[in-house]
Design an enzyme around this catalytic site. Structure first.
Site, short mmCIF file in Angstrom:
data_model
loop_
_atom_site.label_atom_id
_atom_site.label_comp_id
_atom_site.label_asym_id
_atom_site.label_seq_id
_atom_site.Cartn_x
_atom_site.Cartn_y
_atom_site.Cartn_z
CE LYS A 4 0.75 4.66 8.61
NZ LYS A 4 0.79 3.97 7.33
CG ASP A 28 5.61 3.49 1.16
OD1 ASP A 28 5.86 4.05 2.25
OD2 ASP A 28 4.46 3.42 0.68
CE1 TYR A 51 -3.65 2.54 0.53
CE2 TYR A 51 -2.45 3.25 2.49
CZ TYR A 51 -3.46 3.45 1.57
OH TYR A 51 -4.28 4.55 1.67
C1 PLP Z 1 0.22 4.50 5.92
C2 PLP Z 1 0.97 4.26 4.70
C3 PLP Z 1 0.93 5.13 3.60
C4 PLP Z 1 -0.03 6.29 3.53
O1 PLP Z 1 0.21 7.24 4.52
P1 PLP Z 1 -0.99 8.24 4.90
O2 PLP Z 1 -0.35 9.15 5.89
O3 PLP Z 1 -2.08 7.38 5.46
O4 PLP Z 1 -1.40 8.92 3.66
C5 PLP Z 1 1.77 4.90 2.54
N1 PLP Z 1 2.62 3.86 2.54
C6 PLP Z 1 2.68 2.99 3.56
C7 PLP Z 1 3.65 1.88 3.50
C8 PLP Z 1 1.85 3.15 4.67
O5 PLP Z 1 1.89 2.26 5.64
#
Ligand code: PLP
Length: 431
Positions: free
Chosen positions: A268, A240, A145
């Site tokens: 995060k 990511d 994701y």
């Molecule tokens: C949470 C998450 C996102 C998206 O971040 P948001 O702050 O919710 O937009 C993108 N990549 C990864 C791996 C994530 O866990």
């Protein structure tokens, strides 16, 4: 017996004015059954709902709260910053300090841009990769994701998997034509794709340790193939690390795995619980961003003083304790995984546990989980029953099989013993 009357009342009101009653889909508890909880406050490892029920929190806002809820140092930093003004739309010293900390910590990052969400960070990093390479196509992996921007929603993890959506409506076909989606951990499929599209791929993006199909670790040969073939073809490698950054190690998954990408997305943890994210990488690549280069990216609240203060305080704490903190959480999670495994064996419930550092997923399946296909063999209905049994016992885990369980520094051994006991009971309930 817990009452959820106030949550139920608020949910009924919410349903009238907010789609599905929630501002992010997985919060709706749809895949685990029951109405969503409305939370009132958090304190260390605990979260309290609006009916006064206390839970040991293993969601921790989906990752950001590595020191637990409302740690005093971070609260003080936010309060001090707020008193000086909440937003200027101009540069501040704290932004420079935070950028310096990120650059010093994360091996691949020489320059970094602050944004407000993980979605924005990954979306911007991909734009930079396309601008820098002057190529359009990207490769992503099933079950990873990368936020909700248009091009990344095909076979993505997190909420899409929870609701069994192959992709999102509202995304024009021609927008995803340039997104190739491959199976995670499959070096051969990756090699084939690179061979089929020589000098066409702008970047290869992945969760270096996946968290959004549940926790899935990368094979060494897979990572090796990614780094080698992208370098050979002038393709950029984008990690990511929105979940894993500053969680698996101070320098993120890339430090732990010893693989250095060209670009990195963070989020995060770096916001200390406020809306802050970042993307960064090699200086020559990042210098394609405006006002230096031709890739446009901007934000009214980018580098917001409150978010930066929270992030800076959190990273300062992490830096101070980095020699012991990661090992401690790793050992604690190892112990929790061990006791869960033993309890599942006693209860006769087949599970597979994937764990890295302070992230873990208990998959209700007999098959080893190494990619999206094997993750989806997990019994989501059984997970729902497990979730509800834990909730009744005062333990709050993610309301989806395809997410991670998190630890924070506020989770002491005693609290984790309570979690372990509740898990053992819950496994008997779902047997
Ligand atoms: C949470 C998450 C996102 C998206 O971040 P948001 O702050 O919710 O937009 C993108 N990549 C990864 C791996 C994530 O866990």
């Amino acid at each position: 017996m817990q009452s959820h009357a106030n949550s139920a009342r608020l949910f009924a009101e919410a349903l009238r004015v907010i789609p599905g009653g929630v501002n992010s889909p997985v919060r709706a508890f749809k895949s685990v059954g029951g109405d969503p909880l409305f939370m009132q406050r958090g304190e260390g490892p605990y979260i309290f709902d609006v009916d006064g029920n206390r839970y040991i929190d293993h969601v921790m806002s989906w990752g950001p709260l590595i020191f637990g809820h409302a740690p005093p140092q971070i609260l003080a930093a936010i309060t001090e910053a707020a008193a000086r003004g909440t937003s200027f739309g101009a540069s501040t010293e704290a932004e420079v300090r935070l950028a310096q900390k990120i650059v010093a910590a994360v091996p691949s990052v020489e320059k970094v841009r602050l944004v407000s969400s993980g979605t924005e960070a990954v979306m911007s990093a991909v734009r930079v990769a396309r601008g820098f390479t002057r190529r359009d196509k990207i490769i992503k992996f099933e079950g990873n994701y990368h936020g909700h921007s248009d091009g990344f929603l095909a076979k993505a993890g997190s909420g899409l998997t929870t609701f069994d959506l192959p992709d999102s409506a509202g995304v024009p076909k021609n927008l995803t034509l340039d997104t190739l989606t491959l199976p995670y951990n499959d070096a051969e499929a990756f090699r084939d794709a690179m061979r089929a599209h020589p000098r066409e791929i702008a970047c290869v993006m992945l969760e270096a340790v996946a968290g959004n199909m549940g926790v899935v670790t990368p094979r060494a040969d897979f990572l090796h193939a990614l780094r080698e073939l992208t370098t050979a073809d002038g393709t950029l490698l984008l990690f990511d690390e929105v979940i894993t950054g500053f969680r698996l190690a101070y320098g993120g998954a890339q430090e732990l795995l010893g693989v250095t990408p060209d670009l990195t997305a963070l989020g995060k943890i770096i916001g200390g619980g406020l809306p802050l994210a970042a993307y960064g990488g090699r200086a020559d690549i990042m210098d394609t961003v405006a006002p230096v280069g031709p890739v446009y990216q901007a934000g009214t609240l980018s580098g917001n003083p409150l978010a930066v203060a929270a992030g800076l305080a959190q990273l300062t704490l992490l830096e101070q304790h980095k020699d012991t903190l990661y090992t401690k959480m790793h050992c604690q999670m190892h112990a929790l995984a061990q006791s869960t495994k033993e309890a599942a064996a006693r209860a006769g419930v087949p599970i597979r546990i994937n764990r890295v550092g302070s992230m873990m997923t208990v998959f209700f399946t007999e098959s080893k989980v190494t990619d999206f296909t094997t993750a989806k063999t997990a019994d989501a209905a059984r997970y729902g029953a497990y979730f509800r049994a834990l909730l009744e016992r005062g333990v709050y885990i993610a309301p989806s099989q395809f997410e991670a369980l998190f630890l924070s520094m506020a989770h002491t051994d005693d609290i984790l013993a309570e979690t372990a006991a509740a898990i053992a009971e819950a496994l008997h309930v779902v047997a």
